[in-house]
Design a protein around this motif. Structure first.
Motif, PDB file in Angstrom:
ATOM      1  N   VAL A   1      -5.923   9.547  -4.555  1.00 12.13           N
ATOM      2  CA  VAL A   1      -4.625   8.950  -4.242  1.00 12.13           C
ATOM      3  C   VAL A   1      -3.995   9.641  -3.042  1.00 12.13           C
ATOM      4  O   VAL A   1      -3.471   8.987  -2.124  1.00 12.13           O
ATOM      5  CB  VAL A   1      -3.689   9.025  -5.469  1.00 12.13           C
ATOM      6  N   LEU A   2      -4.048  10.971  -3.013  1.00 13.89           N
ATOM      7  CA  LEU A   2      -3.459  11.715  -1.902  1.00 13.89           C
ATOM      8  C   LEU A   2      -4.150  11.383  -0.585  1.00 13.89           C
ATOM      9  O   LEU A   2      -3.484  11.167   0.442  1.00 13.89           O
ATOM     10  CB  LEU A   2      -3.544  13.208  -2.188  1.00 13.89           C
ATOM     11  N   GLU A   3      -5.472  11.314  -0.580  1.00 15.65           N
ATOM     12  CA  GLU A   3      -6.208  10.976   0.640  1.00 15.65           C
ATOM     13  C   GLU A   3      -5.884   9.564   1.112  1.00 15.65           C
ATOM     14  O   GLU A   3      -5.705   9.319   2.311  1.00 15.65           O
ATOM     15  CB  GLU A   3      -7.710  11.124   0.389  1.00 15.65           C
TER      16      GLU A   3
ATOM     17  N   LEU B   1       0.841  -1.199   0.000  1.00 16.57           N
ATOM     18  CA  LEU B   1       0.000   0.000   0.000  1.00 16.57           C
ATOM     19  C   LEU B   1       0.877   1.249   0.000  1.00 16.57           C
ATOM     20  O   LEU B   1       0.550   2.260   0.620  1.00 16.57           O
ATOM     21  CB  LEU B   1      -0.933   0.009   1.210  1.00 16.57           C
ATOM     22  N   GLN B   2       2.004   1.162  -0.682  1.00 16.43           N
ATOM     23  CA  GLN B   2       2.873   2.310  -0.829  1.00 16.43           C
ATOM     24  C   GLN B   2       2.269   3.263  -1.864  1.00 16.43           C
ATOM     25  O   GLN B   2       1.345   2.900  -2.587  1.00 16.43           O
ATOM     26  CB  GLN B   2       4.269   1.846  -1.224  1.00 16.43           C
ATOM     27  N   PRO B   3       2.769   4.488  -1.944  1.00 17.65           N
ATOM     28  CA  PRO B   3       2.150   5.474  -2.846  1.00 17.65           C
ATOM     29  C   PRO B   3       1.954   4.979  -4.272  1.00 17.65           C
ATOM     30  O   PRO B   3       0.899   5.211  -4.875  1.00 17.65           O
ATOM     31  CB  PRO B   3       3.140   6.639  -2.775  1.00 17.65           C
ATOM     32  N   GLU B   4       2.958   4.283  -4.832  1.00 19.21           N
ATOM     33  CA  GLU B   4       2.807   3.808  -6.216  1.00 19.21           C
ATOM     34  C   GLU B   4       1.731   2.733  -6.336  1.00 19.21           C
ATOM     35  O   GLU B   4       1.039   2.629  -7.349  1.00 19.21           O
ATOM     36  CB  GLU B   4       4.141   3.295  -6.761  1.00 19.21           C
ATOM     37  N   ASP B   5       1.579   1.910  -5.277  1.00 21.11           N
ATOM     38  CA  ASP B   5       0.525   0.887  -5.290  1.00 21.11           C
ATOM     39  C   ASP B   5      -0.855   1.535  -5.281  1.00 21.11           C
ATOM     40  O   ASP B   5      -1.757   1.135  -6.035  1.00 21.11           O
ATOM     41  CB  ASP B   5       0.670  -0.047  -4.081  1.00 21.11           C
ATOM     42  N   LEU B   6      -1.020   2.540  -4.399  1.00 18.96           N
ATOM     43  CA  LEU B   6      -2.315   3.211  -4.306  1.00 18.96           C
ATOM     44  C   LEU B   6      -2.633   3.969  -5.589  1.00 18.96           C
ATOM     45  O   LEU B   6      -3.791   3.991  -6.032  1.00 18.96           O
ATOM     46  CB  LEU B   6      -2.304   4.169  -3.116  1.00 18.96           C
ATOM     47  N   ALA B   7      -1.607   4.583  -6.175  1.00 16.36           N
ATOM     48  CA  ALA B   7      -1.836   5.307  -7.435  1.00 16.36           C
ATOM     49  C   ALA B   7      -2.307   4.356  -8.529  1.00 16.36           C
ATOM     50  O   ALA B   7      -3.226   4.676  -9.292  1.00 16.36           O
ATOM     51  CB  ALA B   7      -0.557   6.020  -7.859  1.00 16.36           C
ATOM     52  N   GLU B   8      -1.717   3.182  -8.601  1.00 15.69           N
ATOM     53  CA  GLU B   8      -2.138   2.222  -9.621  1.00 15.69           C
ATOM     54  C   GLU B   8      -3.534   1.699  -9.341  1.00 15.69           C
ATOM     55  O   GLU B   8      -4.323   1.468 -10.265  1.00 15.69           O
ATOM     56  CB  GLU B   8      -1.148   1.061  -9.700  1.00 15.69           C
TER      57      GLU B   8
ATOM     58  N   HIS C   1     -15.324  15.901 -22.183  1.00 15.09           N
ATOM     59  CA  HIS C   1     -15.040  17.021 -21.295  1.00 15.09           C
ATOM     60  C   HIS C   1     -14.945  16.592 -19.829  1.00 15.09           C
ATOM     61  O   HIS C   1     -14.493  17.371 -18.985  1.00 15.09           O
ATOM     62  CB  HIS C   1     -16.120  18.108 -21.446  1.00 15.09           C
ATOM     63  N   GLN C   2     -15.377  15.379 -19.502  1.00 12.40           N
ATOM     64  CA  GLN C   2     -15.309  14.903 -18.120  1.00 12.40           C
ATOM     65  C   GLN C   2     -14.002  14.167 -17.814  1.00 12.40           C
ATOM     66  O   GLN C   2     -13.772  13.740 -16.697  1.00 12.40           O
ATOM     67  CB  GLN C   2     -16.487  13.979 -17.828  1.00 12.40           C
ATOM     68  N   ALA C   3     -13.131  14.027 -18.818  1.00 10.59           N
ATOM     69  CA  ALA C   3     -11.875  13.310 -18.607  1.00 10.59           C
ATOM     70  C   ALA C   3     -10.978  14.036 -17.616  1.00 10.59           C
ATOM     71  O   ALA C   3     -10.354  13.415 -16.738  1.00 10.59           O
ATOM     72  CB  ALA C   3     -11.163  13.124 -19.937  1.00 10.59           C
ATOM     73  N   SER C   4     -10.883  15.372 -17.739  1.00  9.42           N
ATOM     74  CA  SER C   4     -10.031  16.131 -16.815  1.00  9.42           C
ATOM     75  C   SER C   4     -10.558  16.047 -15.382  1.00  9.42           C
ATOM     76  O   SER C   4      -9.784  15.985 -14.424  1.00  9.42           O
ATOM     77  CB  SER C   4      -9.943  17.589 -17.258  1.00  9.42           C
ATOM     78  N   ALA C   5     -11.896  16.056 -15.237  1.00 12.24           N
ATOM     79  CA  ALA C   5     -12.484  15.931 -13.898  1.00 12.24           C
ATOM     80  C   ALA C   5     -12.138  14.578 -13.275  1.00 12.24           C
ATOM     81  O   ALA C   5     -11.846  14.486 -12.084  1.00 12.24           O
ATOM     82  CB  ALA C   5     -14.001  16.105 -13.976  1.00 12.24           C
ATOM     83  N   ALA C   6     -12.144  13.527 -14.102  1.00 10.41           N
ATOM     84  CA  ALA C   6     -11.782  12.204 -13.608  1.00 10.41           C
ATOM     85  C   ALA C   6     -10.325  12.163 -13.180  1.00 10.41           C
ATOM     86  O   ALA C   6      -9.978  11.549 -12.155  1.00 10.41           O
ATOM     87  CB  ALA C   6     -12.046  11.155 -14.689  1.00 10.41           C
ATOM     88  N   GLN C   7      -9.441  12.823 -13.918  1.00  7.83           N
ATOM     89  CA  GLN C   7      -8.033  12.847 -13.566  1.00  7.83           C
ATOM     90  C   GLN C   7      -7.791  13.610 -12.268  1.00  7.83           C
ATOM     91  O   GLN C   7      -7.008  13.177 -11.411  1.00  7.83           O
ATOM     92  CB  GLN C   7      -7.225  13.469 -14.704  1.00  7.83           C
ATOM     93  N   GLU C   8      -8.457  14.746 -12.095  1.00  9.29           N
ATOM     94  CA  GLU C   8      -8.309  15.521 -10.862  1.00  9.29           C
ATOM     95  C   GLU C   8      -8.835  14.754  -9.657  1.00  9.29           C
ATOM     96  O   GLU C   8      -8.236  14.774  -8.575  1.00  9.29           O
ATOM     97  CB  GLU C   8      -9.034  16.865 -10.998  1.00  9.29           C
ATOM     98  N   GLN C   9      -9.960  14.083  -9.845  1.00 11.20           N
ATOM     99  CA  GLN C   9     -10.514  13.286  -8.749  1.00 11.20           C
ATOM    100  C   GLN C   9      -9.579  12.142  -8.389  1.00 11.20           C
ATOM    101  O   GLN C   9      -9.422  11.795  -7.209  1.00 11.20           O
ATOM    102  CB  GLN C   9     -11.888  12.738  -9.149  1.00 11.20           C
ATOM    103  N   ALA C  10      -8.940  11.544  -9.390  1.00 10.63           N
ATOM    104  CA  ALA C  10      -7.991  10.457  -9.137  1.00 10.63           C
ATOM    105  C   ALA C  10      -6.812  10.957  -8.308  1.00 10.63           C
ATOM    106  O   ALA C  10      -6.363  10.278  -7.364  1.00 10.63           O
ATOM    107  CB  ALA C  10      -7.503   9.860 -10.456  1.00 10.63           C
ATOM    108  N   LYS C  11      -6.303  12.146  -8.606  1.00  7.90           N
ATOM    109  CA  LYS C  11      -5.190  12.708  -7.847  1.00  7.90           C
ATOM    110  C   LYS C  11      -5.581  12.936  -6.390  1.00  7.90           C
ATOM    111  O   LYS C  11      -4.826  12.614  -5.464  1.00  7.90           O
ATOM    112  CB  LYS C  11      -4.736  14.025  -8.479  1.00  7.90           C
ATOM    113  N   ARG C  12      -6.772  13.515  -6.190  1.00  5.55           N
ATOM    114  CA  ARG C  12      -7.237  13.764  -4.818  1.00  5.55           C
ATOM    115  C   ARG C  12      -7.427  12.454  -4.061  1.00  5.55           C
ATOM    116  O   ARG C  12      -7.069  12.338  -2.874  1.00  5.55           O
ATOM    117  CB  ARG C  12      -8.538  14.566  -4.839  1.00  5.55           C
TER     118      ARG C  12
END
Length: 349
Positions: free
Chosen positions: A331-333, A144-151, A318-329
């Protein structure tokens, strides 16, 4: 009659009337004991009551969950210690210069002498923090390291639905399995502590009250009979546990049960201290189990949300960028929750 009334009032004032004809229970004489030296099994004394090894006792007193995590985090089943600078969490790396945080050089008021001194001081503080941070080591959960959670989030799919390859499960399935194993290990340790502490409480009370047995001496049997008759107070475990706070615990226990030798009293207090360490470890275990469940539920929830957003992005570009931003948030949480759990597993008293 007035003399009798005043005598009765004096007796009521010191509580002697309440205990007239009965034995007083063991009481706490003071609470000034700052520390107690613990001994493991075989550590000496008049009949060891403690059956805990030196390593297990050290862990109980200093690092409650070391039995699970391991003393050397590099060989742990659940936790890995890495340099803080290697943790690639989004937005968590410290800046090395003030300009990376904000650049106010172009501001008209930044050229004043006072402003320049303040900016220089802030720049030194930022650089010093970056150097200090890079030398620290921080615990991370294996699988559950950062790279694991990101994937898990970026390649979102429902648990068990898809495999990364023909040779094994996805990162998400591996992470969920590791969390399930950790929760099971924590629950098993809690059950063992409960069973051991319950047995040790019974043993401590039996020793303190000279419970009759085949090896009981004449004096011990006589004391047990006086207890049955109500001439001696029965010592209960709460009475024993509070004596750990007293510098006069040995004298109080000897007065409550004169058949206990000094060595036996010392061994009894050792046993009571170990019981209290086990019961306090239950709080560490309960918090860790709660964190494991919260991380697991949050991981599954965020993956399902990302699956939904990706499906929506496939239908509307147009919802692709929203999906990417949500993915970043997300992963950080998840990284913050995983780091908090790792820190809880490696916490010290």
């Amino acid at each position: 009659s007035s003399a009798a009334a005043s005598a009765a009032a004096a007796a009521a004032g010191d509580g002697s009337a309440l205990w007239a004809g009965r034995a007083r229970p063991l009481r706490l004489s003071d609470s000034r004991c700052a520390s107690r030296r613990l001994r493991s099994v075989g550590g000496g004394g008049d009949g060891d009551l403690v059956t805990v090894s030196h390593e297990a006792l050290r862990a109980l007193a200093t690092h409650p969950l070391e039995q699970l995590v391991g003393r050397d985090a590099e060989r742990s089943t659940y936790v890995l210690e890495v340099a803080a600078s290697e943790v690639s969490a989004i937005g968590t790396q410290p800046a090395h210069s003030l300009a990376e945080i904000f650049d106010v050089e172009a501001h008209p008021h930044a050229s004043t002498h006072v402003a320049q001194e303040l900016l220089a001081r802030l720049g030194k503080d930022v650089a010093a923090y970056a150097i200090d941070y890079s030398g620290k080591r921080t615990p991370q959960l294996l699988s559950l390291q950062p790279e694991d959670l990101a994937e898990c989030v970026h390649k979102a799919c429902p648990p068990g639905r898809r495999h990364d390859s023909l040779f094994g499960p996805s990162r998400l399935d591996t992470a969920l399995k590791k969390l399930a194993e950790l929760e099971k290990s924590l629950a098993e340790l809690r059950e063992r502590d409960d069973a051991t502490a319950t047995a040790d409480v019974r043993r401590a009370v039996a020793v303190a009250n000279c419970a009759p047995s085949a090896s009981s001496s004449r004096d011990e049997l006589a004391f047990a009979l006086r207890q049955l008759a109500g001439h001696e107070a029965r010592i209960r475990f709460p009475h024993l546990s509070v004596q750990l706070l007293s510098n006069g615990a040995e004298a109080a226990l000897s007065a409550a049960n004169p058949t206990l030798s000094p060595g036996r009293i010392d061994a009894l207090l050792q046993l009571v201290a170990v019981v209290m360490l086990r019961t306090s470890r239950r709080a560490f275990l309960a918090a860790a189990i709660s964190d494991v469940r919260g991380l697991r539920d949050d991981l599954e929830l965020k993956v399902h949300e990302q699956v939904r957003l990706q499906e929506a992005a496939g239908r509307a570009q147009h919802q692709a960028s929203a999906a990417q931003e949500q993915a970043k948030r997300s992963v950080l949480e998840l990284q913050h929750r995983a780091s908090a759990l790792a820190a809880r597993l490696t916490t010290r008293r």
